[in-house]
Design a protein around this motif. Structure first.
Motif, PDB file in Angstrom:
ATOM      1  N   GLN A   1       0.842  -1.200   0.000  1.00 23.73           N
ATOM      2  CA  GLN A   1       0.000   0.000   0.000  1.00 23.73           C
ATOM      3  C   GLN A   1       0.874   1.246   0.000  1.00 23.73           C
ATOM      4  OE1 GLN A   1      -3.875   0.282   0.517  1.00 23.73           O
ATOM      5  NE2 GLN A   1      -2.995   1.939  -0.664  1.00 23.73           N
ATOM      6  N   ASN A   2       1.914   1.243   0.839  1.00 19.56           N
ATOM      7  CA  ASN A   2       2.819   2.397   0.905  1.00 19.56           C
ATOM      8  C   ASN A   2       3.573   2.599  -0.410  1.00 19.56           C
ATOM      9  OD1 ASN A   2       2.129   3.026   3.541  1.00 19.56           O
ATOM     10  ND2 ASN A   2       3.746   1.765   4.431  1.00 19.56           N
ATOM     11  N   MET A   3       3.993   1.486  -1.032  1.00 17.55           N
ATOM     12  CA  MET A   3       4.673   1.598  -2.331  1.00 17.55           C
ATOM     13  C   MET A   3       3.741   2.199  -3.372  1.00 17.55           C
ATOM     14  SD  MET A   3       6.906  -1.931  -2.560  1.00 17.55           S
ATOM     15  CE  MET A   3       7.440  -1.601  -4.255  1.00 17.55           C
TER      16      MET A   3
ATOM     17  N   TYR B   1       7.551   5.728   0.102  1.00 13.34           N
ATOM     18  CA  TYR B   1       8.981   5.495   0.312  1.00 13.34           C
ATOM     19  C   TYR B   1       9.798   6.243  -0.742  1.00 13.34           C
ATOM     20  CZ  TYR B   1       7.170   1.470   2.950  1.00 13.34           C
ATOM     21  OH  TYR B   1       6.489   0.663   3.808  1.00 13.34           O
ATOM     22  N   SER B   2      10.993   6.667  -0.334  1.00 12.74           N
ATOM     23  CA  SER B   2      11.884   7.340  -1.288  1.00 12.74           C
ATOM     24  C   SER B   2      13.126   6.517  -1.589  1.00 12.74           C
ATOM     25  CB  SER B   2      12.305   8.709  -0.738  1.00 12.74           C
ATOM     26  OG  SER B   2      12.947   8.554   0.524  1.00 12.74           O
TER      27      SER B   2
ATOM     28  N   ASN C   1      14.790  -3.138   2.500  1.00 18.40           N
ATOM     29  CA  ASN C   1      14.583  -2.046   3.447  1.00 18.40           C
ATOM     30  C   ASN C   1      13.996  -0.865   2.670  1.00 18.40           C
ATOM     31  OD1 ASN C   1      16.739   0.343   5.089  1.00 18.40           O
ATOM     32  ND2 ASN C   1      14.644  -0.195   5.601  1.00 18.40           N
ATOM     33  N   ALA C   2      12.716  -0.560   2.952  1.00 23.35           N
ATOM     34  CA  ALA C   2      12.041   0.571   2.298  1.00 23.35           C
ATOM     35  C   ALA C   2      11.952   1.710   3.301  1.00 23.35           C
ATOM     36  CB  ALA C   2      10.648   0.158   1.834  1.00 23.35           C
ATOM     37  N   SER C   3      12.441   2.886   2.919  1.00 27.67           N
ATOM     38  CA  SER C   3      12.501   3.987   3.885  1.00 27.67           C
ATOM     39  C   SER C   3      12.133   5.311   3.240  1.00 27.67           C
ATOM     40  CB  SER C   3      13.895   4.070   4.505  1.00 27.67           C
ATOM     41  OG  SER C   3      14.882   4.159   3.485  1.00 27.67           O
ATOM     42  N   ALA C   4      11.823   6.261   4.110  1.00 24.87           N
ATOM     43  CA  ALA C   4      11.517   7.631   3.676  1.00 24.87           C
ATOM     44  C   ALA C   4      12.105   8.585   4.705  1.00 24.87           C
ATOM     45  CB  ALA C   4      10.010   7.825   3.549  1.00 24.87           C
ATOM     46  N   TYR C   5      12.416   9.811   4.282  1.00 23.70           N
ATOM     47  CA  TYR C   5      13.089  10.778   5.151  1.00 23.70           C
ATOM     48  C   TYR C   5      12.409  12.136   5.042  1.00 23.70           C
ATOM     49  CZ  TYR C   5      16.632   7.135   4.887  1.00 23.70           C
ATOM     50  OH  TYR C   5      17.281   5.936   4.931  1.00 23.70           O
ATOM     51  N   ASP C   6      12.508  12.913   6.131  1.00 24.62           N
ATOM     52  CA  ASP C   6      11.961  14.268   6.081  1.00 24.62           C
ATOM     53  C   ASP C   6      13.001  15.223   5.507  1.00 24.62           C
ATOM     54  OD1 ASP C   6      13.799  14.754   8.083  1.00 24.62           O
ATOM     55  OD2 ASP C   6      12.322  14.717   9.713  1.00 24.62           O
TER      56      ASP C   6
END
Length: 615
Positions: free
Chosen positions: A163-165, A170-171, A186-191
């Motif tokens: 769902q997130n993908m 994720y970035s 490892n799927a991640s996102a950053y501010d």
């Protein structure tokens, strides 16, 4: 003499130098040849290593990719590392210092990398399938239908990453191996400050293995899973279907009409849905048990629940609120787990096998209630079939056809909808629901604007909700007024508030000045409006009849309408409050909402189409 000796000595030295020079040249030539062989071999090792690397890349390029660009970038990065490592290991294994151990290590690594490649491609397909399923599930919820809907009790943790993908949450995607050699993601996102806002992990090797073993992390209702198909097949099978177990009882009854002083004798085939349900729950209970134990029953269970079939004579059964996947999990629980998840069923001290079996048997009974309700209410004939009737009029007997009223010997009454018709009706349910629940503006007396507004509103409603043409293309509808705006002269004779179906055709005449890609004249395309609803029908005050006619034009035939309307009114009657007083009736929900007072609420009467304020 001395001079002659010196001269000969010089000649001899020159000859020796010449011989030495020749030998050196030959040795150099030999060494150069050997070096050339060596260089060629070294170059071949480099070329072969590069070929293995390129083949590895090609294998990756040909397999399925994810619909998420950043995921593909992460996968490509890992593939690049694997390819570079393979190239280096090949050089070491097959170069001058190569050993059998290094060669074997290279081949093992090559096999492992190929499996990794396959795992990445398989998980990409899982992700693409999950993304499509998520879209279908959302559409099913929006349309309030079963087809495309996820069953309850799916693995939401596994679904969340897909769902997130899909939502672009994720970035960055990084691939690596865990200690056991499994591929992990490892799927991640950053501010904006570089702080992680999401950091999710998936063991994609385990995901692919589980899916290959048939352990999918979600289940979805597809067209072949719909009740009219699954349960319809089991009912209608000519050899072993439930329909072969229940035959009608032919009865004769006489009805006296005092107004005409006549006795009418009817011969009917009588089906008793209550008896059918009773026999299914009793005599044929084992057959229902087989269905419950069969694959895909979670899909059947959820549809029975949403359709209101999981009930007994006392009403709705709370068991229907439990996902069937929970039942499957309970079967494999030990007593400690059962006590923690479910509890003490019989109230006696301690959790025993009796508690667990009692709970499971209770769920099975609820499932049988649901199945037998559906079979007896939806598959079995609900009305008696009149075979013939005979009117005794002063001793003059006539056998009368129940439909035409003409004398016949024997005539069967109207038949029930067959399975294919029911399946088609289910496909048209979104059309029925959209038109049945759409708000239709009232027409005010001597108010042309309200008439035009309703006409435009209905044309738009039909364009957005119809069964389409035979080739699957959606139908389009326009009002006469809208058509006149496109070509005032051509459509001057059309009724402004009538509704027309738009057919596009090729005129035999050619449009001047237009040519196609081959330089030939291009045929002119024009709109051919077909009248479908006259202004008198659009202006009908009987809203229920108006909606029925709109549906017929939109592709819902008479039998389908009867079937869907019966379901709709039945569902509304179940949800309709009792012991209430109607305080007012209104054409629109907005008017009803405006009129209601504290303590009152608004409902829609499915029979009249009016909005009622009740208390």
């Amino acid at each position: 003499m001395a001079l002659t000796y010196i001269t000969k000595a010089a000649e001899m030295q020159a000859n020796r130098n010449k011989i030495i020079a020749g030998q050196i040249a030959q040795m150099t030539k030999n060494l150069a040849a050997k070096q050339a062989v060596k260089d060629a071999r070294s170059q071949k090792i480099v070329d072969d290593a590069r070929t293995y690397s390129n083949d590895f890349y090609k294998a990756y390029q040909t397999q399925e990719k994810s619909g998420t660009v950043a995921w593909n970038a992460g996968a490509s990065e890992m593939v690049s590392k694997l390819a570079s490592n393979q190239e280096q290991m090949y050089r070491e294994a097959f170069g001058d210092g190569g050993t059998p151990e290094l060669k074997n290590k290279f081949r093992m690594q090559q096999t492992q990398d190929q499996q990794t490649l396959k795992t990445i491609g398989s998980w990409a397909k899982l992700n693409n399938d999950a993304s499509n399923s998520l879209i279908q599930n959302q559409a099913a919820y929006e349309q309030d239908i079963d087809m495309g809907r996820f069953t309850r009790g799916n693995d939401n943790d596994k679904l969340s990453i897909h769902q997130n993908m899909q939502n672009g949450a994720y970035s960055s995607y990084k691939f690596d191996f865990d200690e056991s050699g499994n591929v992990v993601l490892n799927a991640s996102a950053y501010d904006e400050d570089g702080n992680p806002t999401k950091n999710d992990f998936r063991n994609i090797t385990a995901d692919v293995a589980n899916n290959s073993a048939g352990n999918s992390f979600y289940d979805q209702i597809e067209e072949d899973d719909l009740l009219p198909k699954v349960l319809g097949d089991r009912w209608n099978d000519d050899k072993n279907g439930y329909s072969t177990l229940f035959k009608p009882k032919r009865v004769t009854k006489s009805v006296y009409d005092p107004a005409t002083d006549t006795d009418t004798t009817y011969v009917e085939d009588v089906y008793n849905p209550n008896v059918i349900k009773q026999d299914l729950m009793g005599v044929y209970s084992n057959r229902l048990e087989t269905e419950i134990r069969g694959p895909g029953f979670d899909k059947t269970w959820d549809q029975l629940y949403r359709g209101g079939y999981i009930r007994n004579n006392q009403g709705h059964l709370e068991e229907g609120n439990i996902a069937w996947s929970t039942v499957q999990k309970v079967k494999t629980m030990d007593l400690v787990q059962f006590g923690e998840e479910i509890g003490d069923v019989d109230g006696k001290e301690g959790i025993t096998d009796e508690d667990k079996n009692m709970w499971l048997n209770n769920m099975d009974m609820a499932a049988k209630e649901g199945l037998s309700n559906y079979y007896s209410e939806m598959m079995a004939p609900q009305k008696n079939t009149i075979i013939s009737k005979k009117v005794d009029d002063n001793g003059d007997d006539k056998e009368i056809d129940p439909v035409t009223g003409k004398p016949v010997v024997t005539k069967k009454g109207p038949s029930q909808m067959n399975q294919a018709q029911i399946i088609q009706a289910e496909k048209n349910k979104p059309i029925f629901k959209a038109i049945e629940t759409a708000e239709i503006s009232p027409i005010k007396e001597n108010d042309p604007e309200s008439e035009a507004a309703r006409s435009t509103e209905i044309a738009s409603l039909m364009s957005n909700n119809n069964a389409g043409q035979s080739d699957g293309t959606p139908l389009k509808f326009m009002t006469g007024s809208e058509l006149k705006k496109t070509s005032p002269e051509e459509y001057a004779s059309l009724d402004d508030n009538a509704i027309y179906r738009i057919d596009r055709k090729n005129n035999k005449a050619y449009a001047p000045g237009k040519v196609n890609a081959n330089g030939g004249a291009e045929p002119k395309t024009y709109i051919n409006p077909v009248p479908v609803l006259g202004a008198d029908i659009v202006g009908m005050q009987n809203e229920k009849d108006l909606r029925r006619r709109i549906m017929r034009v939109s592709g819902v035939d008479a039998a389908e309408y009867t079937y869907l309307n019966s379901q709709y009114e039945s569902q509304n009657s179940k949800n309709k409050p009792t012991n209430y007083v109607v305080k007012g009736k209104y054409n629109t929900k907005a008017d009803a909402d405006e009129a209601k007072k504290p303590g009152e609420r608004v409902i829609k009467n499915p029979s009249t189409g009016k909005f009622e304020v009740i208390k």
